[in-house]
Design an enzyme around this catalytic site. Structure first.
Site, PDB file in Angstrom:
ATOM      1  CG  PHE A 125      -0.682  -0.019   2.511  1.00  0.00           C
ATOM      2  CD1 PHE A 125      -1.667  -0.222   3.465  1.00  0.00           C
ATOM      3  CD2 PHE A 125       0.613   0.181   2.952  1.00  0.00           C
ATOM      4  CE1 PHE A 125      -1.358  -0.231   4.819  1.00  0.00           C
ATOM      5  CE2 PHE A 125       0.936   0.178   4.285  1.00  0.00           C
ATOM      6  CZ  PHE A 125      -0.054  -0.034   5.228  1.00  0.00           C
ATOM      7  CD  GLU A 126       0.873   5.612   2.755  1.00  0.00           C
ATOM      8  OE1 GLU A 126       1.760   6.409   2.432  1.00  0.00           O
ATOM      9  OE2 GLU A 126       0.377   5.552   3.894  1.00  0.00           O
ATOM     10  N   GLY A 127       1.317   2.750  -2.735  1.00  0.00           N
ATOM     11  CA  GLY A 127       2.138   2.545  -3.923  1.00  0.00           C
ATOM     12  C   GLY A 127       2.916   1.251  -3.805  1.00  0.00           C
TER      13      GLY A 127
END
Length: 600
Positions: free
Chosen positions: A413-415
């Protein structure tokens, strides 16, 4: 002090004439030119003011006591949703307003202060960290960065005290890393006073109980006389109506955090709740994510440090074949490598925070580098510490199996780290690519552009003839500093060769771009550890000699990794990548593993 520094009157490095021509670029972006701006990262940044240091001291003592007594030694079920009473306690401690200004009821922490607090929380419980991070780092961050004064006055006081909890709504069933492909739509009402929002979002942390959402939707705007779809960001309250949460997701880890789908069905959003500009939502989304990644990196560092401590205690106490586990060579190797990874990730993270707190430049690449390095270090360390514990590590009686499950999400997550590597590489080579295009254009008419061409030729000759160690690095780290200068120069040359060879088609060479990103990450890590260890030596800190050893060994290992990757870049497609593509293509064509028959 036993190090020798070059003072201004001792002369300057002629290669420095190359510096300053890209002064608007961040430190990491300069690396892609082969330039090391040591003045920006020495001394190692400390983003804390005296006032904030006092604030943190007042916060950390009760927080540590709360985490120890209420979470570690309490009866919290880490595999069930966090109880509302526990979340209320977190609100009472001010943890929902960490970076909101004091005028709006928050603590007003800097990025460094926030990271230090987040590190402590993550070391105890990832679900609590994720809940707070989704609120502080991304849920309300858009209002902090892009909000109007009216929006801040309306929402930040309630958000800072936790009266309202925030969530970030970007991902959809049909769009994950490709944020531009979202299908949720917003249309202006007939009276032009509201946007009507329809669509669904998924994997929304805090989705089950959040009151406020930063939502991204496609809107129609006029572009060059034509109506086109562009993403717009909205501040959406659950109380607007037409907002519904789906059931809680059953996840591998971070089970205490709420993760649901969010459905918008004719939700009427006041036009004044547009965040930023209509059609400017993609920039809003990317800025929020780029700005929040350092918190995730700090959390990973916190978890890694705790696990190493617990596993080291066990290794000292556990006896096998008449010796402690800590006496065995392969166990020593594991712990040494974990220490190196953690020191590098921690140094990168807090250097990034310090640079961000100084302001003035876009440090998105540095934040992405820190997230990639820290999340992968945490994942490796969680597995290695469980391995040291043996069967006990696999048991729910100890924290190791939970940290393995909780830590896996950090790489996603968050890329995802794959996407972030492409972001690092492509963002980093953008400025060298533009400069190269300008130079090529100038060379078409060299006499008219004599000054530019001459400056470029002189700087290139000087940069290849003169290679010096970092001026500000401690003399005990001279060898590490030389590694950095040598590999930074070679990296800049490799980037230029790739751009000359592939041009715009470089975007399709993902295996090469991965190596570019990994070299850049290692270079940034080398700089961070050398700067940090130099500070420790200069200030004669308690463990300065150990930090010097960590930095030196890390740079030796990173130097070998970079040399290997540079060779692969020089070989182009003759480095084995084509064979890997062919194997993968055969697998996808067949729809599974090839060959399918068992070994005879």
């Amino acid at each position: 002090m036993d190090d020798v520094r070059k003072s201004p009157d001792q002369g300057s490095n002629p290669a420095d004439s190359n510096k300053g021509k890209h002064e608007d670029l961040s430190f990491a972006r300069h690396l892609f030119f082969g330039e090391v701006e040591d003045d920006e990262v020495f001394p190692y940044p400390d983003g804390l003011s005296d006032e904030e240091r006092e604030t943190l001291a007042l916060l950390l003592e009760p927080l540590d006591r709360f985490l120890r007594e209420r979470i570690e030694d309490g009866d919290v079920d880490h595999d069930s949703l966090l109880e509302p009473a526990l979340i209320d306690e977190l609100k009472e401690m001010g943890l929902f307003g960490l970076q909101i200004a004091e005028e709006h009821g928050g603590l007003g922490l800097s990025n460094t202060g926030y990271a230090r607090l987040f590190e402590r929380i993550s070391a105890t419980d990832a679900s609590i960290a994720v809940t707070l991070g989704a609120h502080n780092s991304i849920g309300l961050k858009g209002i902090l960065i892009f909000g109007t004064d009216a929006q801040k006055e309306q929402y930040l006081p309630d958000l800072s005290g936790g009266d309202k909890v925030a969530a970030f709504c970007l991902t959809e069933p049909s769009s994950g890393s490709d944020a531009a492909s979202i299908r949720t739509r917003a249309k202006l009402s007939e009276d032009g006073e509201h946007w009507i929002l329809d669509g669904s979002k998924m994997w929304i942390t805090n989705g089950g109980f959040a009151d406020l959402f930063t939502v991204f939707a496609q809107t129609q705007i006029e572009v060059d006389g034509e109506m086109k779809d562009r993403i717009t960001a909205f501040i959406v309250e659950r109380d607007f109506g037409g907002v519904e949460s789906g059931p809680e997701e059953h996840k591998l880890g971070i089970k205490g955090s709420s993760t649901t789908t969010i459905h918008f069905d004719g939700c009427k959003v006041p036009k004044q709740n547009v965040l930023g500009e209509v059609g400017g939502g993609f920039k809003v989304a990317m800025t929020i994510l780029n700005n929040g990644r350092f918190g995730l990196a700090a959390g990973c560092v916190g978890g890694a440090k705790r696990l190493i401590g617990l596993a080291a205690t066990y290794a000292n106490e556990r006896k096998q074949f008449g010796k402690s586990l800590s006496d065995f060579g392969l166990i020593k190797k594991k712990f040494a490598e974990m220490a190196l990874m953690t020191y590098a990730a921690e140094s990168m993270t807090y250097m990034t925070c310090g640079l961000m707190d100084k302001g003035g430049r876009d440090y998105a690449i540095e934040a992405a580098m820190s997230k990639v390095a820290a999340s992968e270090a945490m994942w490796i360390i969680a597995n290695e510490c469980l391995q040291v514990m043996g069967g006990l590590g696999y048991s729910k009686e100890y924290v190791f199996e939970r940290f393995v499950r909780d830590g896996r999400i950090n790489i996603i997550f968050e890329g995802t780290n794959e996407i972030l590597r492409l972001f690092i590489a492509l963002s980093g080579i953008q400025a060298p690519g533009e400069h190269l295009r300008e130079l090529v254009a100038a060379l078409k008419n060299p006499w008219e552009n004599y000054g530019m061409v001459l400056t470029e030729l002189v700087s290139r000759v000087r940069s290849r003839v003169i290679t010096e160690e970092l001026d500000h690095a401690h003399t005990k780290l001279k060898r590490a500093a030389v590694h950095i200068e040598d590999k930074a120069e070679a990296f800049g040359q490799a980037v230029e060769r790739l751009l000359r060879h592939f041009g715009k088609k470089i975007i399709d060479e993902q295996m090469l771009l991965e190596r570019v990103a990994d070299i850049a990450i290692d270079l940034y890590a080398m700089i961070a550890v050398v700067s940090r260890a130099t500070r420790a030596l200069d200030q004669n800190r308690k463990h300065a000699a150990h930090e010097c050893k960590l930095a030196s060994v890390f740079c030796e290992q990173a130097d070998r990794r970079i040399r290997r990757r540079l060779r692969a870049l020089e070989q182009g497609r003759k480095n084995g990548d084509e064979a890997l593509r062919e194997i993968a293509d055969a697998l996808f064509e067949h729809g599974g593993y090839v060959p399918e028959h068992p070994v005879l």
